[in-house]
Motif scaffolding. Structure first.
Motif, mmCIF file in Angstrom:
data_model
loop_
_atom_site.group_PDB
_atom_site.id
_atom_site.type_symbol
_atom_site.label_atom_id
_atom_site.label_comp_id
_atom_site.label_asym_id
_atom_site.label_seq_id
_atom_site.Cartn_x
_atom_site.Cartn_y
_atom_site.Cartn_z
ATOM 1 N N HIS A 115 51.761 45.498 58.082
ATOM 2 C CA HIS A 115 51.233 46.154 56.885
ATOM 3 C C HIS A 115 50.754 47.538 57.300
ATOM 4 C CE1 HIS A 115 49.313 46.801 53.046
ATOM 5 N NE2 HIS A 115 48.170 47.090 53.635
ATOM 6 N N ASN A 126 55.309 46.833 54.002
ATOM 7 C CA ASN A 126 55.169 45.400 54.193
ATOM 8 C C ASN A 126 56.484 44.870 54.751
ATOM 9 O OD1 ASN A 126 52.495 44.921 53.189
ATOM 10 N ND2 ASN A 126 53.262 45.212 51.112
ATOM 11 N N GLN A 444 57.635 38.744 51.250
ATOM 12 C CA GLN A 444 57.475 39.934 52.083
ATOM 13 C C GLN A 444 56.501 40.916 51.456
ATOM 14 O OE1 GLN A 444 60.968 41.716 53.973
ATOM 15 N NE2 GLN A 444 60.265 43.730 53.283
ATOM 16 N N GLU A 445 56.419 40.943 50.134
ATOM 17 C CA GLU A 445 55.468 41.815 49.456
ATOM 18 C C GLU A 445 54.064 41.220 49.469
ATOM 19 O OE1 GLU A 445 54.358 45.211 47.040
ATOM 20 O OE2 GLU A 445 56.058 44.757 48.346
ATOM 21 N N PRO A 448 51.956 39.957 53.737
ATOM 22 C CA PRO A 448 51.288 40.938 54.598
ATOM 23 C C PRO A 448 50.128 41.669 53.942
ATOM 24 C CG PRO A 448 53.690 41.243 54.579
ATOM 25 C CD PRO A 448 53.347 40.354 53.438
ATOM 26 N N GLU A 449 50.009 41.615 52.607
ATOM 27 C CA GLU A 449 49.043 42.487 51.930
ATOM 28 C C GLU A 449 47.933 41.753 51.189
ATOM 29 O OE1 GLU A 449 49.178 45.975 48.474
ATOM 30 O OE2 GLU A 449 50.897 45.675 49.790
#
Length: 611
Positions: A115, A126, A444-445, A448-449
């Motif tokens: 990130h 990301n 994936q979006e 990591p966030e």
């Protein structure tokens, strides 16, 4: 510091960094100098030399050398785990180096995701780490980790980095059991001369323990009549609520001119047992009063950035917290807390903005004397630290709340004193253009966030759905399929209204504040899932009184049938436990001899209460 440790040994850089009892590094960090075609790690010269050691801060220096190059790093670290390094390298007159790189080898079992942010707005990086390397130009922040721990590297500017337009400054290079994070400081032949200086920071995560109830944290607007939820009719209440200046005021931000109505709203919060925050936009201030106009040149971001709000018929300039504006704003917040009884602050746009104002210490000059901007990460962290100190020490608010809205990027080094981080508004333009969450969200979006466990700061998702109609239902089903199994709390205002109300009632009647969230990526003996977690993530809440709430999502375009085997004795459930209640978007649930089977349509969610 809590849950983390850095060991330097006698090296220039840390040789070990642990988080939650696990070693993050695959090998010691290295500063590598390349000259005449040969690369050497700058070895440690002497043991760590401390210049200050106290309960909340340490200052120390490390030194090393390789060939003709001498290196010294002056460090400081504070009790939240924030570590800053001022690196100086020197060599005899006329000496040059071909490259200077910082190498951080991480254990691949923990370095699964990336990130970060480039130096522009709304452009989060990301990525999942596979076999292929990644490379970017200069990044002010990059974090590598999994959903339980990680390591963040950051820098306020590319000052001293050469060449400035290099496309491979930050690299992530997988290699078997190791993932190498390599920062190229000097990438071309450079004369060191009297010395070069560079600054960077390190922060292992999570930064602190998450509070009880973090995964179902509910923050609404205040007073309650402004909410889309009738909390009294639902028999529940939000954990925290925000008073929005725009509901009553003439200006976006003017804490020293807070109206009397705030006093009554805060009193109503105390009556309900709801913590009340006040809205602040820390990156701007109305120019309607004398002091902001007087100090405008000192406070403003350079180059000048402004935005206009129709509601107030006013243009607001962007201001920088690396200036004395931070003192002014904190004085205003002190007044609000003292006079009106609020317990926290909602920050709208609290990320470190690019600024090159030399008037208040931002900006730097390149070799052509061109003014370049910085990200004043340390100043924004210090502002939040002072705010937390103000609320806790000065006003004695043990359960104070700082809520920071910095959508798109988790600026972790600035958030260690913050209670929660609001993310997700960056999709507003896409959603207004009718782009569905099915095209926006992916693991994936999201992973990591938005997952709080890796940060130690609760991350709330500001969803943008319609409250009614088939489009709102479809949008909300997709959204909940991603968020609920990952323990991501959501902002309730724009969720499909029926589910919004039903979730609040279910949480209240399940007594979810006394239940512990168990995410699917951590093993829970007695809860064995038969399903693909990349397609149907499935987690649970285990209540101390012997009941289980299974939360699942199907985030694919096809129907799936995951199952979970429940060992009732291991989880403290009664032998006769069965499905008591289900809330879902068309999901069928069956229970047979301790096995819960779900038939999940595409893009769906389910909450299944077993007791």
């Amino acid at each position: 510091v809590w849950g983390r440790r850095a060991d330097f040994g006698e090296g220039l850089l840390p040789e070990s960094m642990t988080s939650q009892g696990e070693e993050l590094l695959a090998a010691p960090m290295r500063l590598v100098v390349t000259s005449e075609g040969e690369s050497r790690a700058i070895g440690g010269g002497e043991s760590v030399n401390f210049t200050e050691r106290s309960r909340d801060r340490a200052e120390f220096a490390t030194t090393g050398s390789a060939a003709e190059v001498e290196a010294r790093i002056d460090w400081w670290a504070e009790y939240d785990g924030f570590v800053w390094a001022d690196l100086a390298v020197s060599a005899p007159e006329g000496a040059t180096v071909d490259a200077l790189t910082l190498e951080i080898p991480l254990r691949a079992e923990f370095a699964k995701m990336i990130h970060g942010t480039p130096n522009r707005r709304h452009a989060a990086i990301n990525e999942f780490i596979g076999d292929e390397p990644f490379a970017w130009g200069f990044l002010p922040l990059v974090w590598l980790g999994d959903n339980d721990r990680g390591l963040c590297w950051f820098a306020e500017s590319a000052e001293g980095f050469t060449p400035l337009d290099a496309e491979r400054v930050v690299e992530v290079i997988p290699d078997g059991d190791t993932v190498l994070l390599r920062i190229t400081i000097l990438g071309e032949e450079t004369a060191i001369g009297d010395g070069l200086r560079f600054g960077f920071g390190l922060l292992a995560s999570p930064v602190k323990p998450l509070p009880e109830g973090w995964s179902t944290l509910m923050i609404d607007v205040w007073p309650p009549r402004r909410s889309t939820l009738d909390w009294q009719a639902l028999g529940s209440k939000p954990d925290w609520a925000t008073i929005w200046t725009s509901n009553y005021g003439d200006h976006l931000t003017a804490p020293l001119w807070t109206p009397d109505s705030v006093r009554d709203a805060a009193a109503l919060g105390r009556e309900w047992g709801v913590g009340v925050m006040h809205y602040i936009a820390p990156g701007c201030h109305t120019m309607a009063y004398e002091e902001p106009r007087r100090y405008f040149e000192e406070w403003r971001i350079n180059p000048l950035a402004e935005f206009y709000i129709d509601q107030f018929e006013e243009t607001y300039p962007r201001l920088c917290l690396n200036s004395s504006f931070a003192d002014y704003l904190l004085a205003g917040i002190d007044y609000m807390v003292r006079e009106f009884g609020i317990q926290g602050i909602y920050h709208d746009g609290g990320a470190p903005a690019l600024c090159s104002s030399e008037v208040h210490g931002c900006g730097w000059r390149d070799e052509n004397r061109r003014l370049r901007p910085i990200r004043p990460i340390r100043a924004y962290r210090e502002y939040h630290k002072r705010l937390a100190t103000l609320l806790w020490h000065e006003h004695g608010i043990d359960d104070y709340f700082i809520y920071n809205h910095t959508s798109d990027i988790c600026w972790l080094p600035t958030l260690t004193f913050v209670n929660a981080h609001l993310d997700g508004e960056q999709y507003k333009g896409q959603r207004r253009a009718r782009v569905p969450y099915t095209e926006i969200l992916s693991l994936q979006e999201v992973l990591p966030e938005y997952v709080s466990t890796q940060w130690g700061v609760t991350t709330v998702f500001l969803n943008i759905c319609q409250r009614e109609g088939e489009e709102g239902r479809t949008c909300s089903a997709t959204f909940l399929g991603y968020t609920l199994p990952h323990g991501i709390p959501f902002y309730p205002r724009y969720l499909y209204q029926q589910w919004n109300e039903q979730i609040q009632v279910l949480y209240h009647e399940f007594d979810i504040d006394r239940a512990q969230f168990h995410p699917y990526w951590r093993e829970l003996p007695g809860f064995e899932v038969d399903g693909h977690m990349q397609q149907t993530p499935m987690s649970c809440y285990l209540h101390e009184d012997g009941r289980l709430l299974v939360v699942a999502g199907n985030i694919t375009d096809g129907e799936l049938t995951p199952t979970v085997r429940v060992d009732r004795a291991a989880l403290g459930l009664a032998p006769e436990a069965d499905i008591r209640r289900k809330l879902s978007s068309g999901v069928q649930a069956r229970w047979s001899d301790g096995e819960l089977s779900l038939e999940m349509p595409a893009r769906s969610f389910a909450l299944v209460w077993v007791e």
